[in-house]
Design a protein around this motif. Structure first.
Motif, mmCIF file in Angstrom:
data_model
loop_
_atom_site.group_PDB
_atom_site.id
_atom_site.type_symbol
_atom_site.label_atom_id
_atom_site.label_comp_id
_atom_site.label_asym_id
_atom_site.label_seq_id
_atom_site.Cartn_x
_atom_site.Cartn_y
_atom_site.Cartn_z
ATOM 1 N N ALA A 3 67.540 2.126 -8.396
ATOM 2 C CA ALA A 3 67.798 2.382 -9.827
ATOM 3 C C ALA A 3 68.663 3.646 -9.966
ATOM 4 C CB ALA A 3 66.482 2.548 -10.573
ATOM 5 N N ARG A 4 68.380 4.644 -9.123
ATOM 6 C CA ARG A 4 69.182 5.874 -9.145
ATOM 7 C C ARG A 4 70.637 5.572 -8.783
ATOM 8 N NH1 ARG A 4 71.002 8.374 -5.173
ATOM 9 N NH2 ARG A 4 69.517 7.807 -3.537
ATOM 10 N N VAL A 5 70.847 4.797 -7.715
ATOM 11 C CA VAL A 5 72.207 4.484 -7.253
ATOM 12 C C VAL A 5 72.968 3.683 -8.311
ATOM 13 C CG1 VAL A 5 73.504 3.136 -5.539
ATOM 14 C CG2 VAL A 5 71.590 4.542 -4.796
ATOM 15 N N VAL A 6 72.288 2.672 -8.868
ATOM 16 C CA VAL A 6 72.953 1.799 -9.844
ATOM 17 C C VAL A 6 73.320 2.585 -11.116
ATOM 18 C CG1 VAL A 6 72.513 -0.180 -11.394
ATOM 19 C CG2 VAL A 6 71.955 -0.333 -8.962
ATOM 20 N N SER A 7 72.555 3.622 -11.421
ATOM 21 C CA SER A 7 72.827 4.415 -12.624
ATOM 22 C C SER A 7 73.798 5.557 -12.352
ATOM 23 C CB SER A 7 71.526 5.023 -13.153
ATOM 24 O OG SER A 7 70.546 4.052 -13.252
#
Ligand SMILES: N[C@@H](Cc1c[nH]c[nH+]1)C(=O)O
Length: 393
Positions: A87-91
């Motif tokens: 979720a961190r990477v995608v955001s």
């Protein structure tokens, strides 16, 4: 006096020795192939993350996190889950990538456990995340992929239990006023401690009807008929989510996996980021779930990108335990040579390697115990010079 070396490992840490490593490697490549064939792309995130970001959002209990400090004194955690890092990477790094995104991973995760628990504190998860797709088609794809993977590795008798966090929440909100009762009953549910749950419900001062509704939750397991029973419990605002599950069941029919799926409305996860359906996969004769997942529609928002998402992770270690012993035989060949025939031996080994064989090339003088050594191989070729020419080792 120097201290003797410590041979013990920290609690919950394990070594993986060659036969198991090979067997795991084979299973992992079968799974990875299938995941790629379903259109998911693998990525890797770091083992260490900031406590304030991934540590908090991964929703693993604080006492289960392995924490350490970096050189600046910032608290780090050993990745306790991979969904939050993704979720961190995608955001962030991938924030320009349009949705939906189909991502996958194969990583060790770390959760510190009680000494008596006997479960590993470092374990490998292979998982997928379908991010930015809110449809029931996405839900069905994820459940169907989970079943396809279990079947692909030979677990044809697998069964998936599906629940919905919203149903339990609605029922508890209707009946319970104290937060500590809610927390305790939720804990009993995710620990599958139904005796503890029943006992606590009976000790609450509730009307007979409400007590019955809470106890009936434990019986809400089975096929499509369970939806009617769930409806009858009458949790407020639960009709739309029951309709959602009903529809999911029909979509799963298209994938031909309906008979593998049943409902379990008492299903609950220890991970608090789930917002919708949750599920667990089992196989006969193995008491732990092999895979778990669910919909988490608010997690990405905490990293600043709004997106609904769903995914699951397979526990490679549980899968290995659930599978019958692989009977994997060592397929290595061995060439044992005298130094004067080293070149010929090397050329032979290379020719075999080019044909896809695994070849051990071994100088005869380096062998400790010939019989013991050669037992490891599927075949042994000796290239020995009968009049040894005494090259030093
Ligand atoms: N990260 C979850 C599994 C999951 C992946 N995606 C959604 N849920 C776990 O460790 O149990």
């Amino acid at each position: 006096m120097t201290k003797p070396l410590m041979f013990e490992k920290p609690v919950g840490m394990r070594d993986t020795l060659p036969p198991l490593y090979d067997a795991k490697h084979n299973i992992r490549s079968v799974l990875m192939n299938s995941i790629v064939q379903w259109g998911y792309s693998f990525l890797q995130t770091p083992a260490l993350e900031y406590y304030d970001t991934v540590g908090v959002t991964s929703s693993i209990a604080d006492h289960q996190l392995f924490k350490l400090l970096d050189a600046e004194g910032q608290t780090l955690v050993l990745r306790p889950d991979v969904t939050a890092p993704i979720a961190r990477v995608v955001s962030s790094i991938m924030k320009k990538e349009p949705f939906p995104l189909r991502l996958a991973y194969d990583s060790p995760v770390y959760r510190s456990l009680q000494k008596e628990g006997g479960r590993p504190a470092e374990f490998e998860q292979m998982g997928v995340e379908l991010i930015g797709d809110k449809t029931s088609s996405a839900d069905a794809e994820i459940v169907a992929l989970m079943i396809a993977l279990l079947e692909e590795i030979g677990l044809r008798d697998c069964k998936i239990a599906i629940g919905h966090v919203g149903f339990v929440d609605a029922l508890f909100t209707d009946i319970l006023s104290k937060e500590e009762d809610v927390d305790l009953l939720l804990r009993y549910l995710y620990e599958k401690n139904y005796v503890g749950y029943t006992h606590h419900v009976k000790n609450l001062s509730l009307s007979a009807q409400n007590e019955q509704r809470l106890l009936a939750l434990l019986e809400l397991k089975g096929g499509k008929e369970t939806l009617k029973k769930a409806q009858a419990i009458g949790a407020q605002n639960s009709s739309p989510l029951l309709a959602e599950i009903d529809h999911l069941f029909d979509v799963l029919n298209m994938y031909g996996v309906q008979e593998k799926v049943s409902f379990d409305f008492s299903l609950r996860s220890h991970m608090s980021y789930y917002t919708g359906i949750i599920f667990e996969g089992y196989t006969a004769n193995y008491g732990f779930p092999l895979c778990r997942g669910g919909r988490y529609d608010h997690l990405l928002q905490t990293f600043g990108r709004v997106a609904k998402a769903i995914g699951f992770a397979l526990s490679i270690d549980d899968v290995m335990e659930a599978l019958p012993p692989s009977g994997i035989q060592n397929k290595q060949e061995c060439i044992i040579y005298s130094p004067s025939l080293r070149r010929e031996a090397y050329e032979k080994a290379q020719a075999l390697r080019r044909n896809g064989c695994a070849v051990v090339l071994q100088d005869v003088r380096g062998i400790d115990e010939m019989d013991h050594f050669t037992r490891r191989f599927s075949s042994v070729t000796y290239m020995l010079d009968t009049h040894q020419e005494g090259e030093s080792c």
